[in-house]
Design an enzyme around this catalytic site. Sequence first.
Site, PDB file in Angstrom:
ATOM      1  N   CYS A   8       0.853  -1.187   0.000  1.00 44.71           N
ATOM      2  CA  CYS A   8       0.000   0.000   0.000  1.00 44.71           C
ATOM      3  C   CYS A   8       0.891   1.240   0.000  1.00 44.71           C
ATOM      4  CB  CYS A   8      -0.998  -0.001   1.149  1.00 44.71           C
ATOM      5  SG  CYS A   8      -0.312   0.216   2.793  1.00 44.71           S
ATOM      6  N   CYS A  80      -4.429  -0.604  -2.230  1.00 48.93           N
ATOM      7  CA  CYS A  80      -4.931   0.755  -2.446  1.00 48.93           C
ATOM      8  C   CYS A  80      -4.600   1.192  -3.870  1.00 48.93           C
ATOM      9  CB  CYS A  80      -4.365   1.737  -1.428  1.00 48.93           C
ATOM     10  SG  CYS A  80      -2.629   2.156  -1.648  1.00 48.93           S
ATOM     11  N   CYS A  87       3.075   0.656  -8.365  1.00 52.98           N
ATOM     12  CA  CYS A  87       3.677  -0.639  -8.035  1.00 52.98           C
ATOM     13  C   CYS A  87       4.985  -0.833  -8.794  1.00 52.98           C
ATOM     14  CB  CYS A  87       2.710  -1.770  -8.374  1.00 52.98           C
ATOM     15  SG  CYS A  87       3.286  -3.390  -7.815  1.00 52.98           S
TER      16      CYS A  87
END
Length: 140
Positions: A8, A80, A87
Amino acid sequence: MVKILFLCTGNSCRSQMAEGWARALKSDVVEAYSAGIETHGLNPYAVKVMAEAGVNISAQKSKLVPELPTQEFDYVITVCGNARESCPVFPGKTRVVHVGFDDPPRLAESCQTGEEKLACYRRVRDEIRTFIEKLPEILP
């Protein structure tokens, strides 16, 4: 054993709760880790609501992906939207899966009392538990 990283934004709340639940409920089939795109410190409300449910995450710490003992995961689960968009790329066979949960601190912003705030954290805690209980079978 399936290696899963819960990712996250700040590794302070949702990913920490997911790691805690996975360790508590699925340690026989899942090797769980959590990290963030940034580090925001461990959220005290997250620690409190997890303790209420019998899971102690107080020894966990907010960390970045490079700080983890391994970089090889079967799955990276972004919890999230920001983590999904930011990412990092993982080597090899790692599959990235997005399972979004509401941000408890954001939900709690308009709350007037500590109890109302805790209710926001409890709801997300319970939603994460429901998801973790289905692992690893529901992963693609």
